[in-house]
Motif scaffolding. Structure first.
Motif, PDB file in Angstrom:
ATOM      1  N   THR A  15       3.357   3.035  -9.499  1.00  0.00           N
ATOM      2  CA  THR A  15       4.009   3.916  -9.070  1.00  0.00           C
ATOM      3  C   THR A  15       5.123   4.263  -9.907  1.00  0.00           C
ATOM      4  N   ILE A  16       5.485   3.461 -10.856  1.00  0.00           N
ATOM      5  CA  ILE A  16       6.822   3.888 -11.561  1.00  0.00           C
ATOM      6  C   ILE A  16       6.393   3.882 -13.224  1.00  0.00           C
ATOM      7  N   ARG A  17       6.819   5.116 -13.719  1.00  0.00           N
ATOM      8  CA  ARG A  17       6.480   5.538 -15.109  1.00  0.00           C
ATOM      9  C   ARG A  17       7.108   4.836 -16.294  1.00  0.00           C
ATOM     10  N   ALA A  18       8.411   4.584 -15.944  1.00  0.00           N
ATOM     11  CA  ALA A  18       9.119   4.069 -17.417  1.00  0.00           C
ATOM     12  C   ALA A  18       9.924   3.068 -17.111  1.00  0.00           C
ATOM     13  N   ARG A  19      10.924   2.968 -16.087  1.00  0.00           N
ATOM     14  CA  ARG A  19      11.777   1.916 -16.052  1.00  0.00           C
ATOM     15  C   ARG A  19      12.050   1.492 -14.592  1.00  0.00           C
ATOM     16  N   TRP A  20      12.415   0.235 -14.481  1.00  0.00           N
ATOM     17  CA  TRP A  20      12.848  -0.071 -13.010  1.00  0.00           C
ATOM     18  C   TRP A  20      13.600  -1.364 -13.245  1.00  0.00           C
ATOM     19  N   LEU A  21      14.804  -1.426 -12.165  1.00  0.00           N
ATOM     20  CA  LEU A  21      15.686  -2.568 -12.166  1.00  0.00           C
ATOM     21  C   LEU A  21      15.126  -3.324 -11.001  1.00  0.00           C
ATOM     22  N   ALA A  76       0.801  -1.096   0.067  1.00  0.00           N
ATOM     23  CA  ALA A  76      -0.022  -0.130  -0.051  1.00  0.00           C
ATOM     24  C   ALA A  76       0.980   1.089   0.079  1.00  0.00           C
ATOM     25  N   LEU A  77       1.640   1.479  -1.054  1.00  0.00           N
ATOM     26  CA  LEU A  77       2.517   2.513  -1.107  1.00  0.00           C
ATOM     27  C   LEU A  77       1.733   4.109  -1.183  1.00  0.00           C
ATOM     28  N   PRO A  78       2.371   5.085  -0.595  1.00  0.00           N
ATOM     29  CA  PRO A  78       1.477   6.547  -0.205  1.00  0.00           C
ATOM     30  C   PRO A  78       1.998   7.289  -1.485  1.00  0.00           C
ATOM     31  N   PHE A  79       2.040   6.671  -2.685  1.00  0.00           N
ATOM     32  CA  PHE A  79       2.125   7.448  -3.903  1.00  0.00           C
ATOM     33  C   PHE A  79       1.096   7.483  -5.173  1.00  0.00           C
ATOM     34  N   ILE A  80       1.105   8.477  -5.866  1.00  0.00           N
ATOM     35  CA  ILE A  80       0.259   8.508  -6.940  1.00  0.00           C
ATOM     36  C   ILE A  80       0.829   7.615  -8.080  1.00  0.00           C
ATOM     37  N   ASP A  81       0.055   7.289  -9.115  1.00  0.00           N
ATOM     38  CA  ASP A  81       0.337   6.255 -10.309  1.00  0.00           C
ATOM     39  C   ASP A  81       1.353   7.230 -10.784  1.00  0.00           C
ATOM     40  N   ASP A  82       2.460   6.429 -11.490  1.00  0.00           N
ATOM     41  CA  ASP A  82       3.358   7.021 -12.359  1.00  0.00           C
ATOM     42  C   ASP A  82       4.283   8.199 -11.591  1.00  0.00           C
ATOM     43  N   ALA A  83       4.473   7.910 -10.181  1.00  0.00           N
ATOM     44  CA  ALA A  83       5.195   9.071  -9.251  1.00  0.00           C
ATOM     45  C   ALA A  83       6.773   9.075  -9.691  1.00  0.00           C
ATOM     46  N   PHE A  84       7.155   7.862 -10.220  1.00  0.00           N
ATOM     47  CA  PHE A  84       8.605   7.992 -10.324  1.00  0.00           C
ATOM     48  C   PHE A  84       8.991   7.812 -11.738  1.00  0.00           C
ATOM     49  N   PRO A 113       4.387   4.533 -21.370  1.00  0.00           N
ATOM     50  CA  PRO A 113       4.780   5.512 -20.287  1.00  0.00           C
ATOM     51  C   PRO A 113       3.635   6.514 -20.286  1.00  0.00           C
ATOM     52  N   ALA A 114       3.132   7.016 -19.219  1.00  0.00           N
ATOM     53  CA  ALA A 114       2.270   8.235 -18.991  1.00  0.00           C
ATOM     54  C   ALA A 114       2.977   9.115 -18.280  1.00  0.00           C
ATOM     55  N   ARG A 115       2.682  10.597 -18.201  1.00  0.00           N
ATOM     56  CA  ARG A 115       3.025  11.411 -17.163  1.00  0.00           C
ATOM     57  C   ARG A 115       2.301  11.577 -16.013  1.00  0.00           C
ATOM     58  N   PRO A 116       2.688  11.769 -14.948  1.00  0.00           N
ATOM     59  CA  PRO A 116       2.067  11.825 -13.533  1.00  0.00           C
ATOM     60  C   PRO A 116       1.037  12.794 -13.582  1.00  0.00           C
ATOM     61  N   ARG A 117      -0.108  12.547 -12.995  1.00  0.00           N
ATOM     62  CA  ARG A 117      -0.893  13.669 -12.558  1.00  0.00           C
ATOM     63  C   ARG A 117      -0.730  14.147 -11.214  1.00  0.00           C
ATOM     64  N   LEU A 118       0.252  15.125 -11.129  1.00  0.00           N
ATOM     65  CA  LEU A 118       0.754  15.581  -9.735  1.00  0.00           C
ATOM     66  C   LEU A 118      -0.322  16.231  -8.880  1.00  0.00           C
TER      67      LEU A 118
END
Length: 331
Positions: free
Chosen positions: A140-146, A107-115, A260-265
Motif C-alpha cells: 500500500t506504500i508508494r515510495a517511503r516508510w519508517l 488484509a488492508l482495505p487500500f489499493i496498491d501504492d495508496a500512500f 515507485p509507481a503512481r497509484p491507480r485511483l
C-alpha cells in the motif's frame, strides 16, 4: 497492539475497558526517546500528499506528520484506540485531514501504492509471519516508510549473554519470543528484516537507535530520576546516531522503494461526500479487493456484497466483521 502473538486472531485491546493511553503513564523516558527520533526523521519525507500511520493506536504521534502530510490515515485494529484518536484529534478528523480506519494489517482495505509515505511504530513485535505482514503493508506504500524494528541482539542483550550465558542465538535470523503465551512479543534480527524488505523491492537505511537507556528511569528513586533527566536525554540523542544497528532495542529503519509507481485511483461515485472522496479513491474491499460505493454511513462492495460501516468517528474495515447493508445506507 494490532494482533495476537499466536497469529490466529487480532490482539484484544478492547476487552475490560483497556485504555492504551494508560500504558504511557510513568514512561516519560520511552516517550521522549521516540518523540525525539520521530521529530528528527519524519521531516526528511518532505511534503507528503497521503500518509499512513499503520498500527497508530490513539494517534499519539500525529503531531509529527500533521505538518508534512496533506492527508493522513491512521489504521488500527482496536476500536477503543480509534475512539480515543477521534476524541483527541476531532478537529483534524472533522476537516478531512485525518481519517481513522479499523483494519487488520493482514488484509488492508487500500489499493496498491495508496500512500506516498507511512510509518510503523511499536507494531512489529506483536506480529507473527512477519514476511506476510510486511508484504501486505508495503503493497500500500508508494515510495517511503519508517519502520520501528525491535531487535534481539541489542547491546543490553549481548551484555546479559556475556555475563549469564544464554541459549538464545542472538545472531540467528529466527525471531526470539519473549513474555508469556498471552502476552508474547517477538524480537528480530535486524539483518533478517532488512533482507525481507530488500526482497520486496525496498532499499533500507538504519536511521536511529531508540530507547538506548532502556527503563533507566523506572529503576531509580523519583528524586534522582528527575535530577538525571537532562543528561539522560543528551545521552539518548547521541546514542540514537552512534548506536544505529546495535545499541538500542528499537532500531528505526527508513525504506525507499526502488521503483515507485503512481497509484491507480478508483473512480468515486459523485454522491460521495467531499471529505471522503480522496480516501475513497484509495480504498478497496479487504475481502475481495473489489470497488466500493460510499454513503455517509457505509461503504458497500460491488463485487462481494459486504458492507463496512462508519461509526464512532472511524470506518470499520476489520476483517471478519462485515455487516448487512443498513436500510439507511441504500435508501
Amino acid at each position: 497492539m494490532t494482533h495476537r502473538a499466536d497469529g490466529r486472531e487480532p490482539a484484544d485491546y478492547d476487552s475490560n475497558g483497556y485504555d492504551y493511553r494508560s500504558y504511557w503513564r510513568g514512561r516519560d523516558y520511552e516517550s521522549h526517546a521516540e518523540q525525539h527520533a520521530l521529530g528528527r526523521l519524519l521531516p526528511r519525507f518532505g511534503h507528503v500528499e497521503w500518509f499512513a500511520d499503520l498500527g497508530g493506536g490513539f494517534g499519539r504521534n500525529l503531531a509529527h506528520y500533521a505538518d508534512i502530510a496533506e492527508h493522513a490515515v491512521l489504521v488500527d485494529y482496536s476500536a477503543n484506540n480509534l475512539r480515543a484518536a477521534e476524541a483527541r484529534h476531532y478537529a483534524a478528523v472533522d476537516r478531512g485531514r485525518l481519517h481513522l480506519v479499523r483494519a487488520d494489517l493482514r488484509a488492508l482495505p487500500f489499493i496498491d501504492d495508496a500512500f506516498d509515505a507511512a510509518m510503523v511504530v511499536r507494531v512489529l513485535h506483536h506480529l507473527t509471519e512477519l514476511d506476510r505482514y510486511l508484504a501486505e503493508m508495503s503493497r500500500t506504500i508508494r515510495a517511503r516508510w519508517l519502520l520501528d524494528i525491535p531487535i534481539k541482539h541489542h547491546l543490553l542483550a549481548r551484555l546479559r549473554a556475556l555475563r549469564y550465558g544464554s541459549a538464545v542465538p542472538l545472531s540467528d535470523p529466527t525471531p526470539q519470543i519473549t513474555g508469556t503465551t498471552a502476552g508474547a512479543f517477538r524480537l528480530y534480527h535486524l539483518g533478517a528484516v532488512r533482507g525481507s524488505l530488500d526482497a520486496l523491492g525496498w532499499d533500507t537505511t538504519e536511521v536511529a537507535s531508540v530507547n538506548n537507556l532502556r527503563r533507566w528511569d523506572r529503576r531509580l528513586p523519583p528524586r534522582l530520576t528527575e535530577a538525571l533527566q537532562t543528561p539522560a536525554a543528551g545521552i539518548e540523542a547521541l546514542a540514537q546516531r552512534v548506536g544505529r544497528g546495535w545499541w538500542g532495542p528499537s532500531q528505526f529503519v527508513l525504506a525507499r522503494r526502488r521503483h515507485p509507481a503512481r497509484p491507480r485511483l478508483r473512480p468515486v461515485p459523485e454522491q460521495t461526500q467531499p471529505h471522503t472522496r480522496g480516501l475513497a479513491a484509495r480504498m478497496a474491499c479487504p475481502s475481495c479487493r473489489g470497488g466500493l460505493d460510499w454513503t455517509d454511513f457505509a461503504a458497500f462492495c460491488r463485487r462481494c456484497g459486504v458492507c463496512y460501516r462508519h461509526h464512532d468517528g472511524f470506518w470499520d474495515f476489520a476483517a471478519g466483521v462485515p455487516a448487512p447493508v443498513p436500510a439507511e445506507a441504500i435508501a
